[in-house]
Design a protein around this motif. Structure first.
Motif, PDB file in Angstrom:
ATOM      1  N   GLU A   1       2.193   6.958  -6.756  1.00 53.08           N
ATOM      2  CA  GLU A   1       1.226   7.876  -7.366  1.00 53.08           C
ATOM      3  C   GLU A   1       1.612   9.326  -7.042  1.00 53.08           C
ATOM      4  N   LEU A   2       2.009   9.548  -5.792  1.00 53.33           N
ATOM      5  CA  LEU A   2       2.394  10.909  -5.391  1.00 53.33           C
ATOM      6  C   LEU A   2       3.639  11.353  -6.153  1.00 53.33           C
ATOM      7  N   ALA A   3       4.577  10.419  -6.340  1.00 53.17           N
ATOM      8  CA  ALA A   3       5.792  10.748  -7.093  1.00 53.17           C
ATOM      9  C   ALA A   3       5.430  11.150  -8.520  1.00 53.17           C
ATOM     10  N   GLU A   4       4.510  10.396  -9.112  1.00 57.31           N
ATOM     11  CA  GLU A   4       4.100  10.726 -10.479  1.00 57.31           C
ATOM     12  C   GLU A   4       3.445  12.086 -10.574  1.00 57.31           C
TER      13      GLU A   4
ATOM     14  N   ASN B   1      -7.109  -2.943  10.125  1.00 59.08           N
ATOM     15  CA  ASN B   1      -7.178  -1.808   9.208  1.00 59.08           C
ATOM     16  C   ASN B   1      -5.852  -1.072   9.089  1.00 59.08           C
ATOM     17  N   PHE B   2      -5.467  -0.903   7.881  1.00 61.69           N
ATOM     18  CA  PHE B   2      -4.271  -0.130   7.593  1.00 61.69           C
ATOM     19  C   PHE B   2      -4.636   1.352   7.611  1.00 61.69           C
ATOM     20  N   THR B   3      -3.912   2.148   8.355  1.00 62.47           N
ATOM     21  CA  THR B   3      -4.143   3.595   8.298  1.00 62.47           C
ATOM     22  C   THR B   3      -2.813   4.305   8.088  1.00 62.47           C
ATOM     23  N   MET B   4      -2.837   5.264   7.201  1.00 59.15           N
ATOM     24  CA  MET B   4      -1.602   6.000   6.895  1.00 59.15           C
ATOM     25  C   MET B   4      -1.920   7.481   6.736  1.00 59.15           C
TER      26      MET B   4
ATOM     27  N   ILE C   1       0.834  -1.212   0.000  1.00 58.83           N
ATOM     28  CA  ILE C   1       0.000   0.000   0.000  1.00 58.83           C
ATOM     29  C   ILE C   1       0.866   1.258   0.000  1.00 58.83           C
ATOM     30  N   VAL C   2       1.875   1.276   0.879  1.00 57.89           N
ATOM     31  CA  VAL C   2       2.726   2.467   0.987  1.00 57.89           C
ATOM     32  C   VAL C   2       3.377   2.755  -0.367  1.00 57.89           C
ATOM     33  N   ALA C   3       3.895   1.687  -0.997  1.00 55.61           N
ATOM     34  CA  ALA C   3       4.560   1.853  -2.291  1.00 55.61           C
ATOM     35  C   ALA C   3       3.599   2.398  -3.344  1.00 55.61           C
ATOM     36  N   THR C   4       2.398   1.825  -3.392  1.00 54.69           N
ATOM     37  CA  THR C   4       1.423   2.251  -4.407  1.00 54.69           C
ATOM     38  C   THR C   4       1.107   3.732  -4.268  1.00 54.69           C
ATOM     39  N   VAL C   5       0.795   4.133  -3.016  1.00 58.61           N
ATOM     40  CA  VAL C   5       0.412   5.532  -2.799  1.00 58.61           C
ATOM     41  C   VAL C   5       1.607   6.446  -3.061  1.00 58.61           C
TER      42      VAL C   5
END
Lengths: 447, 89
Positions: free
Chosen positions: B22-25, B41-44, B15-19
């Protein structure tokens, strides 16, 4: 920024129904006055649609950028009785229709200001406006109307009180739901962003943005954390919470005003309920320690709540105004509806509560057979509470035609459902029919 | 512009990598990040910063909404100023 603070803010919005209840643009219509009614209405339409053209867009932008729901976008205008008085028109229904069209054109849901201020007496425009109310509200969707019948300085216009009883009955005859667009005030305020009583006061600037915030759910949740502690702690907790809620109002109002290029007026730091679960003022009172709203002690708990909200909010923003306090409408508060339906809350207790709350007898349904004189009696009592206690009071009552105690009136959406309440059957007819003017109380002579 | 991005959803690998990808892009710089598991539940929470001229808020929001739909996560983005307004005197 600590993640705890971020989470708290997100939770306030997501779970506790914190919202900006309304962004209301006040627009002065004095420069639209014309002896030719048609020309006046054209100017009114043009001024509203130009001034508030971007209101909805800006509100939507703020909502999406900051993640804070902005529930209503509204307009308040100069009381139409003053604007229309120069024209030769015999009734002002056409003005209401113009307001309705202008509101529709810019995509807002309500426009307030089909109003008259008659606390001391009626001029010809006031008479015509009051007479036009039933047709004006029945033939428009978005227009809200208010009449101020009394004030601490001027006393109570009993002729107007008597007349409003008939107007409300007449309005209910077409459809009881129409009555929710009409409110009768004492000590009406000039900068109130909440409908149906919003209008743009004569002492205000040409245009202004006022914001009404609300967060009963947030206060309720904050109080859950101090169960069993003394009432001082409760008051302190409400103050702290009101501070945070109000900061949001100040923040959003400032941005909205800046983007619209209009001066920012006031934050109305009210707790206004909705029929949603967890968005109820009555639940706060119960959290303070009442088995049900309406129980002995309710007035004291409400007084504490109202005062603490003001104390907390005042420091959080530059200008506080409007009605600022806690609203106790019946139909718009799930827990109030429950208390009325189970017989734990009656009109007399509500009236007592209005002595310490933000407004008055609000969104209350009474049996369809209630007489105009009884309604006028309710109005007179509320106006008297406002007059003597130097506060705003109001009556928004719905005679539920064809219905009786045990039935209810559906309004839909945020306006909820009003159970028909029993009302004392003895008549104030002779009192109301006397007419004339209740003199201003002695403490009005302050200089 | 500074914004707070919150991500909540069923825990899964990456999840961290995906988000972050996207932010890097979008050319959003991550200036703070924290994540934890609450039950399953994952919360970030991420604080991001970007150049107003290069990217407007609505575009960033649309991109993250699309990512949320694709991954089944709940993603919110809000401008930071609102948190400061409420929480700081």
């Amino acid at each position: 920024m600590e993640s705890k603070s971020i989470l708290e803010t997100i939770q306030m919005v997501a779970e506790e129904n914190l919202d900006i209840r309304t962004i209301t643009m006040g627009i002065s219509l004095f420069d639209c006055i014309d002896s030719d009614g048609k020309r006046a209405r054209q100017k009114i339409y043009d001024k509203i649609t130009t001034s508030a053209r971007d209101l909805v867009t800006v509100a939507d932008q703020i909502q999406s950028e900051y993640g804070i729901p902005i529930v209503n976008k509204r307009i308040a205008v100069t009381p139409i009785a003053m604007v229309a008085a120069a024209s030769a028109d015999h009734d002002y229904v056409a003005y209401a229709k113009t307001l309705d069209q202008a509101a529709a054109a810019i995509g807002i849901d309500l426009i307030g200001g089909f109003s008259a201020l008659v606390q001391k007496g009626c001029q010809s425009g006031d008479d015509k406006l009051i007479a036009s109310i039933p047709e004006a509200l029945a033939s428009t969707k978005r227009v809200c109307s208010s009449v101020n019948v009394g004030s601490t300085r001027a006393g109570i216009n009993l002729d107007a009180v008597g007349r409003m009883g008939h107007i409300i009955k007449e309005l209910a005859a077409t459809d009881p739901v129409n009555c929710m667009s009409l409110v009768v005030f004492a000590n009406a305020v000039d900068d109130n962003p909440f409908m149906a009583g919003a209008f743009h006061g004569v002492g205000e600037a040409d245009r202004v943005i006022n914001v009404g915030i609300s967060g009963p759910g947030v206060v309720k949740r904050a109080l859950e954390a101090v169960r069993g502690q003394t009432i001082d702690v409760v008051s302190e907790q409400i103050k702290k919470t009101a501070f945070k809620v109000t900061r949001m109002g100040q923040f959003v109002g400032t941005i909205a005003a800046e983007r619209l290029g209009v001066p920012f007026g006031i934050v109305d730091l009210s707790l206004a309920p909705t029929p949603n679960e967890g968005d109820s003022v009555a639940e706060i009172l119960e959290e303070i320690g009442l088995e049900s709203v309406g129980a002995p002690g309710t007035t004291a708990a409400l007084a504490l709540l109202n005062d603490a909200v003001k104390k907390g909010g005042v420091m959080a923003c530059e200008h506080v105004g409007g009605l600022s306090g806690a609203f106790i409408p019946v139909s718009e508060d799930a827990e109030m509806i429950r208390a009325v339906s189970t017989g734990r809350l009656n009109i007399e207790k509500l009236e007592a509560m209005t002595a310490v709350c933000s407004v008055g007898l609000d969104m209350i349904a009474v049996p369809g057979t209630t007489t105009a004189a009884t309604i006028s009696g309710l109005i007179a009592d509320e106006a008297a509470i406002g007059m003597i206690n130097n506060k705003t009071t109001a009556v928004r009552v719905i005679p539920a035609v064809g219905k009786d105690v045990g039935d209810s009136v559906e309004f839909g959406g945020l306006f909820g459902r009003a159970p028909v309440m029993a009302i004392n059957p003895s008549q104030p007819t002779t009192f109301i029919q006397r007419g004339g003017h209740i003199p201003a109380p002695i403490h009005s002579f302050k200089n | 512009m500074k914004a707070i991005i919150t991500v909540v959803g069923q825990d899964q690998v990456g999840i961290v990598a995906t988000v972050a990808n996207e932010l890097a892009e979008l050319n959003i710089n991550i200036i703070d990040i924290s994540q934890t598991l609450m039950a399953q539940n994952f919360t970030m929470m991420l604080a991001g910063e970007w150049d107003d001229h290069a990217l407007n808020f609505a575009t960033a929001q649309t991109a993250l909404t699309a990512l949320a739909t694709k991954t089944g996560l709940t993603i919110h983005i809000q401008r930071q100023a609102v948190f400061d307004a409420i929480q700081k005197l």
